[in-house]
Design an enzyme around this catalytic site. Sequence first.
Site, mmCIF file in Angstrom:
data_model
loop_
_atom_site.group_PDB
_atom_site.id
_atom_site.type_symbol
_atom_site.label_atom_id
_atom_site.label_comp_id
_atom_site.label_asym_id
_atom_site.label_seq_id
_atom_site.Cartn_x
_atom_site.Cartn_y
_atom_site.Cartn_z
ATOM 1 N N CYS A 49 -3.067 5.970 -2.040
ATOM 2 C CA CYS A 49 -2.051 7.030 -2.178
ATOM 3 C C CYS A 49 -1.377 6.961 -3.543
ATOM 4 O O CYS A 49 -0.154 7.136 -3.655
ATOM 5 C CB CYS A 49 -0.995 6.961 -1.079
ATOM 6 S SG CYS A 49 -1.656 7.262 0.537
ATOM 7 N N HIS A 95 3.758 5.815 -5.413
ATOM 8 C CA HIS A 95 2.997 6.250 -4.242
ATOM 9 C C HIS A 95 3.165 7.775 -4.146
ATOM 10 O O HIS A 95 4.188 8.317 -4.566
ATOM 11 C CB HIS A 95 3.627 5.569 -3.022
ATOM 12 C CG HIS A 95 2.899 5.741 -1.730
ATOM 13 N ND1 HIS A 95 3.031 6.861 -0.949
ATOM 14 C CD2 HIS A 95 2.057 4.912 -1.065
ATOM 15 C CE1 HIS A 95 2.291 6.716 0.139
ATOM 16 N NE2 HIS A 95 1.690 5.541 0.097
HETATM 17 N N1 PMP Z 1 6.010 3.965 -0.978
HETATM 18 C C1 PMP Z 1 5.227 2.898 -1.127
HETATM 19 C C2 PMP Z 1 5.354 2.068 -2.375
HETATM 20 C C3 PMP Z 1 4.304 2.575 -0.139
HETATM 21 O O1 PMP Z 1 3.501 1.523 -0.293
HETATM 22 C C4 PMP Z 1 4.218 3.377 1.034
HETATM 23 C C5 PMP Z 1 3.240 3.066 2.139
HETATM 24 N N2 PMP Z 1 1.940 2.781 1.723
HETATM 25 C C6 PMP Z 1 5.078 4.476 1.140
HETATM 26 C C7 PMP Z 1 5.963 4.722 0.124
HETATM 27 C C8 PMP Z 1 5.047 5.382 2.316
HETATM 28 O O2 PMP Z 1 5.483 4.719 3.463
HETATM 29 P P1 PMP Z 1 5.358 5.396 4.894
HETATM 30 O O3 PMP Z 1 3.942 5.857 5.034
HETATM 31 O O4 PMP Z 1 5.716 4.297 5.840
HETATM 32 O O5 PMP Z 1 6.326 6.531 4.942
#
Ligand code: PMP
Length: 404
Positions: free
Chosen positions: A363, A122
């Site tokens: 993302c 991500h």
């Molecule tokens: N890592 C992964 C694998 C995710 O799926 C996400 C959220 N889509 C995040 C990090 C980021 O999480 P957050 O937006 O809650 O900080």
Amino acid sequence: MYDINKVREDFPILSREVYGKPLVYLDNGATTQKPRQVVEAMVDEYYNVNANVHRGVHFLSQQATDLHEASREVVRTFINAHSTNEIIFTRGTTESINLLAFSLGEAMVKEGDEVVVSAMEHHSNIVPWQMMCKRKGAQLRVIPMTDEGELQLSVFEGLLTERTRIVCCTQVSNVLGTVNPVKEIVRIAHEKSIPVLVDGAQSVPHMRVDMQDLDCDFFAFSGHKIYGPTGVGVLYGKEAWLEKLPPYQGGGEMIKNVTFEKTTYNELPYKFEAGTPDYVATHALATALAYVSSLGMENIEAHEQELTRYALERLQRIEGMRILGAAKERDAVISFLVGDIHHLDMGTLLDRLGIAVRTGHHCAEPLMKRLGIEGTVRASFALYNTKEEVDALVEGIEKIRKMF
Ligand code: PMP
């Protein structure tokens, strides 16, 4: 046994309608819905306990502090960390990783050093490292993956050098659903004394995680993806590592003594928790963890695995269906494309049928590039989803496919 109807009653939002259709919520990878117990814990705290934590001598402040610190112990038990000193409350996975990238960068990264990330991260497990690398003159190295969406561990081993400062890898891909062999990754990295950060954002809601068993050095997750409130998350770090790292932000809570000449820092975990924490959210997160524990993580996992198997089997029968990723170990996330229907069109039309899915690059733009696509439609399941909801998704896709 796992009584899905009873479970669903805990989530008031699941009985609402959108566009006059029953809501089918399949966007759990983005965020999960909240059970009554979690919302009520927040309301109760604001109505009856609210006061700032840690610095008050008065009754309410002590009670709020007790709830906040008891939550740290709930998190510790839930992930089987060794000590509450290893549990740092943050705003979420993103802040946890930014904290680590900054502090580790300050402590031990020099020009020419390297940081290893995987091909399926991500953005929040890429960009903070990239920013730190830029500041320090270091470089990112990438663990490649196969077309099936599995990391290539033999290549990974070869990426590790005496300049590698950390390995950062997600436990579950938020796009492909791949469950990565993080325990093996940790073992390989540790042979060369390299620490490992595991991004647990997509694993913690679906499977039991155990810090002492995984043996990773750092682990990050978000409260809102595991039925807790938004704006709270956790960075786990082995105590020996956290002791070595400098603070991320300065302010109240994180200090021992301050003069204009010099500041000494507080002990763990407070050294990394500048400012007033979201103590209502930490208590609500603990309530969410207690909730899933009362259902049993093994039961949740079995339910979601069954649902994922069922969904894969039904989706695969749709003409023109292309499911991205075919890892042997996979979790409750399915990304797909149908014929040449644009993912955004598919998502928008499913929405009109009351079905909430996510569309886009999730993302993970570098992963999209690797797959040679711009985006996908993603259905992601939670403990309250049903086979009837999978049927609704399949029927919805069929309907839309026929329109095109
Ligand atoms: N890592 C992964 C694998 C995710 O799926 C996400 C959220 N889509 C995040 C990090 C980021 O999480 P957050 O937006 O809650 O900080």
